[in-house]
Design a protein around this motif. Structure first.
Motif, short mmCIF file in Angstrom:
data_model
loop_
_atom_site.label_atom_id
_atom_site.label_comp_id
_atom_site.label_asym_id
_atom_site.label_seq_id
_atom_site.Cartn_x
_atom_site.Cartn_y
_atom_site.Cartn_z
N ASP A 155 0.86 -1.18 0.00
CA ASP A 155 0.00 0.00 0.00
C ASP A 155 0.90 1.23 0.00
O ASP A 155 1.76 1.37 0.87
CB ASP A 155 -0.89 0.04 1.24
CG ASP A 155 -1.87 -1.12 1.29
OD1 ASP A 155 -2.37 -1.51 0.23
OD2 ASP A 155 -2.13 -1.63 2.40
N TRP A 180 0.86 5.18 0.42
CA TRP A 180 0.08 6.35 0.83
C TRP A 180 0.76 7.60 0.29
O TRP A 180 1.94 7.85 0.55
CB TRP A 180 0.02 6.42 2.36
CG TRP A 180 -0.77 5.32 2.98
CD1 TRP A 180 -0.32 4.08 3.32
CD2 TRP A 180 -2.15 5.35 3.33
NE1 TRP A 180 -1.34 3.33 3.86
CE2 TRP A 180 -2.48 4.09 3.88
CE3 TRP A 180 -3.15 6.33 3.23
CZ2 TRP A 180 -3.76 3.79 4.33
CZ3 TRP A 180 -4.42 6.03 3.68
CH2 TRP A 180 -4.72 4.77 4.23
N ASP A 232 -13.33 2.30 -4.06
CA ASP A 232 -13.16 3.07 -2.83
C ASP A 232 -12.54 4.44 -3.07
O ASP A 232 -12.12 5.12 -2.13
CB ASP A 232 -12.31 2.29 -1.82
CG ASP A 232 -12.99 1.03 -1.35
OD1 ASP A 232 -14.22 1.06 -1.15
OD2 ASP A 232 -12.31 0.00 -1.19
N SER A 234 -10.34 7.54 -1.85
CA SER A 234 -9.44 7.24 -0.75
C SER A 234 -8.52 6.05 -1.04
O SER A 234 -7.47 5.92 -0.42
CB SER A 234 -10.23 6.95 0.54
OG SER A 234 -11.09 5.84 0.35
N ASN A 235 -8.91 5.20 -2.00
CA ASN A 235 -8.09 4.02 -2.27
C ASN A 235 -8.35 3.51 -3.69
O ASN A 235 -9.49 3.49 -4.15
CB ASN A 235 -8.42 2.90 -1.27
CG ASN A 235 -7.48 1.73 -1.38
OD1 ASN A 235 -6.34 1.78 -0.93
ND2 ASN A 235 -7.95 0.64 -1.99
N CYS A 286 -1.89 -1.00 -3.80
CA CYS A 286 -2.93 0.00 -3.57
C CYS A 286 -2.31 1.38 -3.41
O CYS A 286 -1.22 1.52 -2.84
CB CYS A 286 -3.73 -0.33 -2.31
SG CYS A 286 -4.71 -1.85 -2.43
N GLY A 320 -3.24 4.85 -1.56
CA GLY A 320 -4.15 5.35 -0.55
C GLY A 320 -3.97 6.83 -0.28
O GLY A 320 -2.88 7.38 -0.43
#
Length: 231
Positions: free
Chosen positions: A175, A177, A202, A205-206, A218, A220
């Protein structure tokens, strides 16, 4: 500070982003981060010294990473019952930004990110116990599904509970961010490099992406501000 006072002082990522005077900072999964382009190790060292001399900085213990061309600062509270931002971080962030300006050091909010490793786990506690021992990590506050580096250097691990294995999916993924205002550019770059969009269910946000061989990752975003918010 008692428990009630501590809880009242907690901040969500969106609250932080909506607060005036924090334009240098972005919340990216693991606290609020800022990157300052010092241009040299010597200037960076002077900046770190200036941070160390700020009033009250010892109580908040910012994480500071000094490199040849820049300094990354992260603000996060880590206690037995909380892992996140508090209202005290707002003033500290402003003071750190002011110290940077006094030294002529610009901030680059686009340069911050954090990376998390996510593991699909059918037998959560047993899987977590293995990785805790292997990595030398510790449990994150109020979570039996997250492990963090006690020295705050390595990437955190999140163990995603699964009722059954999902076919044609890697059991471990990354993930990433990124700042709320950098997500579209980062996704576009990944797609241009041969990736594909697996799901944007999503968003904003994702997003789930995959490389040319199907390995998933992902992107994020934590708490983007509303359209009328100032920074």
């Amino acid at each position: 500070m008692n428990h009630a006072e501590s809880k009242a002082r907690r901040m969500r990522p969106q609250q932080f982003h909506e607060t005036v005077g924090l334009g240098d900072w972005r919340v990216v999964g693991e606290g609020a981060c800022a990157y300052f382009r010092t241009g040299s190790f010597a200037v960076g060292a002077r900046f770190v010294q200036a941070i160390s001399e700020l009033p009250g900085v010892g109580g908040d213990h910012p994480d500071v990473d000094l490199r040849q061309d820049g300094v990354t600062v992260r603000l996060i509270t880590v206690t037995d019952d909380y892992y996140g931002l508090t209202e005290r971080h707002v003033e500290l962030a402003r003071q750190i930004s002011a110290a940077a300006r006094a030294l002529g050091v610009p901030a680059d909010p686009s340069a911050v990110q954090t990376v998390q490793v996510t593991v699909d786990a059918l037998a959560g506690p047993r899987v977590v116990a293995f990785w805790r021992a292997l990595l030398g990590y510790q449990d994150r506050a109020n979570s039996g599904e997250d492990l963090i580096d006690p020295r705050r250097r390595g990437a955190p691990f999140y163990f995603q509970h699964m009722d059954a294995p999902r076919p044609q999916r890697n059991r471990v993924h990354v993930d990433v961010w990124v700042p709320y205002d950098q997500a579209e550019a980062r996704i576009a770059a990944a797609l241009a490099a041969g990736g594909r969009l697996v799901s944007d269910a999503d968003a904003p946000s994702n997003w789930v992406l995959a490389d040319p061989e199907g390995n998933e990752a992902c992107v994020g975003v934590a708490g983007p501000p509303g359209p009328a918010d100032a920074v």
